[in-house]
Design an enzyme around this catalytic site. Sequence first.
Site, mmCIF file in Angstrom:
data_model
loop_
_atom_site.group_PDB
_atom_site.id
_atom_site.type_symbol
_atom_site.label_atom_id
_atom_site.label_comp_id
_atom_site.label_asym_id
_atom_site.label_seq_id
_atom_site.Cartn_x
_atom_site.Cartn_y
_atom_site.Cartn_z
ATOM 1 N N CYS A 109 1.115 -1.121 -0.250
ATOM 2 C CA CYS A 109 -0.289 -0.694 0.632
ATOM 3 C C CYS A 109 0.645 1.389 0.199
ATOM 4 O O CYS A 109 0.538 2.637 -0.509
ATOM 5 C CB CYS A 109 -1.061 0.722 1.047
ATOM 6 S SG CYS A 109 -2.017 -0.750 1.165
ATOM 7 N N CYS A 146 -5.367 6.770 4.890
ATOM 8 C CA CYS A 146 -3.930 6.854 6.063
ATOM 9 C C CYS A 146 -4.136 7.562 6.956
ATOM 10 O O CYS A 146 -3.174 6.812 7.657
ATOM 11 C CB CYS A 146 -2.817 7.838 4.696
ATOM 12 S SG CYS A 146 -3.563 7.406 2.766
#
Lengths: 138, 395
Positions: A45, A117
């Site tokens: 990611c 995030c």
Amino acid sequence: MKFEGQDWFYSKKVKEHFLKPKNVLKNKSEIKNYNGYGKVGNMKCGDIMEMWIKIEKGIIKKCKWKTWGCASAIASTSMLSIIITEKGGMKINDALKITGKEITKRLGGLPQIKIHCSVLGDEALKEAIKDYESKNNL
Amino acid sequence: MNKIIYLDNSATTPTRKEVLKETQKYFLKQFGNPSSFHSVGLESKKAINKARKKISKILNCEEEEIIFTGSGTESINLAIKGIAFREILKGKRGHFITQKTEHDAVIQTMKWLEKMGFRTTYINVDKKGIIKLNELKTAIKKDTLLVSIMYANNETGVIQPIQKISKICKEKKVLFHTDACQGAEYLLLNTKKLGIDMMTINGSKIYGFKGTGALYKKKEIKIEPLIHGGNHEFGLRSGTENVPGIIALAKALELAEKEKKIENKRLTKLKNYMINKIKKEISFSKLNGSTKRLPNNINFSFFGIEGESTLLLLNEKGIMVSTGSACSSQSLEPSHVLTAMGIKHEIAHGSIRFSLGKFTTKKDIDYTIKELKKIVKNLRKISPIWNKKTGLIKK
């Protein structure tokens, strides 16, 4: 080439924390002053986060971190480190309730696609608290 | 922010002054519809015919083999779907071939064709980003309708062996389209020498206008249009012609052709200077892709840091670049181009593309590297995956 534009992808607050992140772990030798450690994220990611916390009498007194990731990942960790240590520190129980949504709000919002995030920061914090508790047989 | 160092010319270029000047009167005075019978209209018709002639000379083809469109993406769609629709009308389907590092304009079109019942094959590339020709040879089947392989890659600038591919396609009697959007400014465009059947170009990468493109198509190839209407562009692309845009495309291409040799030499020197300087001054930096690349493309990965952060910090210094990091995409996956080349995720995430242009100077490069060095150092300081000795921490 002259250019007048000042447009920026993120909010002012994100920019502030991204350009001048707060509470970054500067030196490895500092680690010994902390009693909780957490690490989350993965290479695929593109976000990995490490967090060190200092807990005294059930209150988070200090927090340091390191992040590999995009601007919103850096800014959100920086913001989280402030949220949990401001006003004399946060109780463990309150810290465990912090969500990505709260961090995002304090940052003045994030683009939808970036929300994941900031969620990473609260996960790192939970890991660090778990580490503290297991070390102290709590 | 005042002085801008624009190193994103592969995203788009500014319009050249000469190009803008040439088109001005087609906005203000000669604004006619080329389909009109009166003098104002005929002037416009004459102008687009002249532009078509100019381009056909550069491409070494006939005028009726140039179809003006609204973008590179549209030209690609017309080439690929044009063939597919032709087959669908016959009640047939078939097989398409492309490769893994193509632009999304090709990849997504292919994906859609799969839904329409066509078969597709995506050929692999090697570590340097160059197509595996042996795989291509064996992939071509009896019912293969078209091979579409880009001329030069938009992220890495890696140049594909177009003449070798066209030779294979000729031997196997299958049509070959190339997306030359990135290559048009710098590479050979003579369609006969290249041996291609169709080729896409666009204006926004060659100092022309955005929203302009063209498809070269051999006249004997039958395709169906995507846009129906007043039968413009030989019935293959209806809609009133973008007269200034077409003039701009022809002028931009003409200038590129004229200056190619000198400009390629200048940029190659500048590119090599930048590559060597980065390698020397920034440890654990890796050039992504073959050295057989466009003279304006530099794609580096910096170990231990992430591309979007790097991009935004460069932006703060007035330097405009792009990245193959997931964080700047909608998919949250890193660049499919870099991963197809076998580059690890954590390295792909740290990739930055510097694409030089006509206005890039050595001073710009020196300033960029000076700032880049500081940025990489600072981001590595806060990175949990960076290790001074090994580049990345051992997992």
